[in-house]
Design an enzyme around this catalytic site. Structure first.
Site, short mmCIF file in Angstrom:
data_model
loop_
_atom_site.label_atom_id
_atom_site.label_comp_id
_atom_site.label_asym_id
_atom_site.label_seq_id
_atom_site.Cartn_x
_atom_site.Cartn_y
_atom_site.Cartn_z
N LYS A 13 -53.02 36.19 -1.90
CA LYS A 13 -51.99 37.10 -1.36
C LYS A 13 -51.05 36.36 -0.42
O LYS A 13 -49.83 36.43 -0.55
CB LYS A 13 -52.64 38.28 -0.61
CG LYS A 13 -53.56 39.13 -1.46
CD LYS A 13 -54.13 40.29 -0.68
CE LYS A 13 -55.04 39.89 0.49
NZ LYS A 13 -56.26 39.17 0.08
N ARG A 88 -55.40 48.69 3.50
CA ARG A 88 -56.67 48.10 3.10
C ARG A 88 -57.73 49.14 2.82
O ARG A 88 -58.85 48.81 2.51
CB ARG A 88 -57.14 47.21 4.23
CG ARG A 88 -57.38 45.80 3.68
CD ARG A 88 -58.14 45.12 4.56
NE ARG A 88 -58.56 43.79 4.43
CZ ARG A 88 -57.83 42.71 4.48
NH1 ARG A 88 -56.53 42.77 4.55
NH2 ARG A 88 -58.41 41.56 4.46
N ARG A 127 -59.98 26.37 1.58
CA ARG A 127 -58.71 26.74 2.23
C ARG A 127 -58.54 26.07 3.59
O ARG A 127 -59.46 25.97 4.39
CB ARG A 127 -58.64 28.25 2.43
CG ARG A 127 -57.42 28.61 3.30
CD ARG A 127 -57.09 30.07 3.29
NE ARG A 127 -58.19 30.91 3.69
CZ ARG A 127 -58.18 32.23 3.52
NH1 ARG A 127 -57.16 32.83 2.96
NH2 ARG A 127 -59.22 32.93 3.91
N ARG A 159 -60.39 28.65 8.62
CA ARG A 159 -60.56 29.95 9.25
C ARG A 159 -62.02 30.24 9.55
O ARG A 159 -62.91 29.96 8.74
CB ARG A 159 -59.99 31.05 8.35
CG ARG A 159 -58.55 31.37 8.69
CD ARG A 159 -57.90 32.25 7.66
NE ARG A 159 -58.67 33.46 7.35
CZ ARG A 159 -58.19 34.43 6.57
NH1 ARG A 159 -56.98 34.33 6.04
NH2 ARG A 159 -58.92 35.50 6.32
N ARG A 170 -67.02 39.95 3.23
CA ARG A 170 -65.64 40.39 3.02
C ARG A 170 -65.43 40.89 1.60
O ARG A 170 -64.70 41.84 1.36
CB ARG A 170 -64.67 39.24 3.34
CG ARG A 170 -64.49 39.03 4.86
CD ARG A 170 -63.93 37.67 5.17
NE ARG A 170 -62.64 37.43 4.56
CZ ARG A 170 -62.15 36.21 4.30
NH1 ARG A 170 -62.85 35.14 4.60
NH2 ARG A 170 -60.97 36.08 3.77
P1 AP5 Z 1 -54.76 32.74 0.20
O1 AP5 Z 1 -53.35 32.88 -0.26
O2 AP5 Z 1 -55.02 32.31 1.59
O3 AP5 Z 1 -55.58 34.07 -0.19
P2 AP5 Z 1 -55.50 35.53 0.45
O4 AP5 Z 1 -55.55 36.50 -0.70
O5 AP5 Z 1 -54.39 35.65 1.40
O6 AP5 Z 1 -56.92 35.55 1.14
P3 AP5 Z 1 -57.32 36.01 2.62
O7 AP5 Z 1 -58.68 35.44 2.88
O8 AP5 Z 1 -56.24 35.74 3.59
O9 AP5 Z 1 -57.45 37.53 2.39
P4 AP5 Z 1 -58.19 38.50 3.30
O10 AP5 Z 1 -57.69 39.78 2.74
O11 AP5 Z 1 -59.65 38.35 3.28
O12 AP5 Z 1 -57.80 38.08 4.78
P5 AP5 Z 1 -56.74 38.66 5.83
O13 AP5 Z 1 -56.18 37.54 6.56
O14 AP5 Z 1 -55.83 39.62 5.16
O15 AP5 Z 1 -55.47 31.69 -0.82
C1 AP5 Z 1 -56.81 31.27 -0.61
C2 AP5 Z 1 -56.96 29.79 -0.99
O16 AP5 Z 1 -56.73 29.63 -2.39
C3 AP5 Z 1 -55.95 28.86 -0.30
O17 AP5 Z 1 -56.59 27.65 0.00
C4 AP5 Z 1 -54.86 28.63 -1.36
O18 AP5 Z 1 -54.25 27.37 -1.22
C5 AP5 Z 1 -55.68 28.71 -2.64
N1 AP5 Z 1 -54.92 29.25 -3.76
C6 AP5 Z 1 -54.08 30.32 -3.77
N2 AP5 Z 1 -53.57 30.53 -5.00
C7 AP5 Z 1 -54.12 29.58 -5.80
C8 AP5 Z 1 -54.00 29.25 -7.19
N3 AP5 Z 1 -53.20 29.95 -8.00
N4 AP5 Z 1 -54.72 28.21 -7.66
C9 AP5 Z 1 -55.52 27.48 -6.85
N5 AP5 Z 1 -55.66 27.73 -5.52
C10 AP5 Z 1 -54.98 28.76 -5.01
O19 AP5 Z 1 -57.68 39.49 6.78
C11 AP5 Z 1 -58.60 38.87 7.64
C12 AP5 Z 1 -59.30 39.90 8.50
O20 AP5 Z 1 -58.34 40.61 9.31
C13 AP5 Z 1 -60.02 41.01 7.73
O21 AP5 Z 1 -61.31 40.62 7.34
C14 AP5 Z 1 -60.02 42.14 8.76
O22 AP5 Z 1 -61.01 41.93 9.73
C15 AP5 Z 1 -58.66 41.99 9.43
N6 AP5 Z 1 -57.63 42.80 8.79
C16 AP5 Z 1 -56.50 42.33 8.16
N7 AP5 Z 1 -55.77 43.35 7.68
C17 AP5 Z 1 -56.44 44.49 8.00
C18 AP5 Z 1 -56.20 45.87 7.76
N8 AP5 Z 1 -55.13 46.31 7.07
N9 AP5 Z 1 -57.09 46.78 8.24
C19 AP5 Z 1 -58.18 46.37 8.92
N10 AP5 Z 1 -58.48 45.07 9.17
C20 AP5 Z 1 -57.62 44.15 8.71
MG MG Z 2 -54.23 35.90 3.49
#
Ligand code: AP5
Ligand code: MG
Ligand code: ZN
Length: 216
Positions: A13, A88, A127, A159, A170
């Protein structure tokens, strides 16, 4: 264009959001990034969010929604935005819909990034994020030999919530609380699924093709 990206942790994402938002000239709003900025800044919001993030649980809705409402009220979000990581759960989606309705607006499109669990675990394990510009890298897929950002030279970090155990939790939280959003947005008639496997550029291309028919 008012766009939401949905998909499991590690689906890409954040990676895709950087390119899609820049192609469409709209701000990328990532709730995870905003929380992490608050954690490193040591704010009260950051202290609260950290306890949930470290476990891989969702931060409580009231806190998250208030933060998103503030962000969407800023000037740069008035002509469109890309939300990454929000909503979410169905409760957040309903409140977002009502909030936009109050402003005479609605979402145009929700893109679901589709990728299986094994790939997600591989992506998260490798990552690295730039501490300076926020760019997302992967040790294996981007062939990172040092701990420096190729874009700005900043130091890369891993992270806290990318530990194997936390990743597993997660993924459970995603299945239980976030996956129901897919049928919610199918019912709203605005969900399009995008195959998120393969090289980053190909996924971006598929996403842009999916978006094209919705551009005004
Ligand atoms: P990346 O792009 O970083 O993936 P992502 O989908 O953004 O994964 P996240 O871990 O950030 O998602 P998340 O939803 O768990 O975390 P968030 O920060 O939102 O890609 C991952 C890796 O793959 C990278 O190394 C990249 O280079 C590689 N990659 C990407 N595409 C690729 C491809 N095509 N081929 C090969 N490699 C590739 O949330 C974190 C925490 O915040 C949550 O757990 C929660 O506690 C809180 N939080 C956030 N939003 C909310 C909400 N709305 N409500 C409540 N709590 C929330
Ligand atoms: Mg992300
Ligand atoms: Zn950088």
């Amino acid at each position: 264009m008012r766009l939401v990206l949905v998909g499991p942790p590690g689906a890409g994402k954040g990676t895709q959001a950087q390119y899609i938002a820049s192609n469409l000239s709209i701000p990328k709003i990532s709730t995870g990034d905003i929380f992490r900025a608050n954690v490193s800044g040591g704010t009260d919001l950051g202290k609260l969010a950290k306890t949930f993030m470290d476990r891989g649980d969702l931060v409580p809705d009231e806190v998250t929604i208030a933060m998103v409402r503030d962000r969407l009220s800023e000037d740069d979000a008035q002509d469109g935005f890309l939300l990454d990581g929000f909503p979410r759960n169905v409760a957040q989606a309903e409140i977002l819909r009502d909030m936009l309705k109050d402003w005479g607006l609605e979402l145009d499109l929700v893109l679901e990034l589709v990728v299986d669990d094994d790939e997600v675990v591989r992506r998260l394990a490798g990552r690295r994020t730039c501490s300076q510009c926020g760019r997302i890298w992967h040790v294996e897929f981007d062939d990172k030999k040092d701990d420096k950002c190729d874009a700005c030279g900043g130091a890369l970090f891993q992270r806290d919530d990318d530990k194997e155990e936390t990743v597993r939790h997660r993924l459970e939280v995603y299945q239980e609380q976030t996956a129901p959003l897919v049928s919610y947005y199918v019912d709203e008639g605005i969900l399009v699924g995008v195959d998120a496997t393969g090289p980053v550029e190909e996924v971006t291309q598929r996403a842009m093709e999916a978006i094209r028919p919705y551009l005004g």
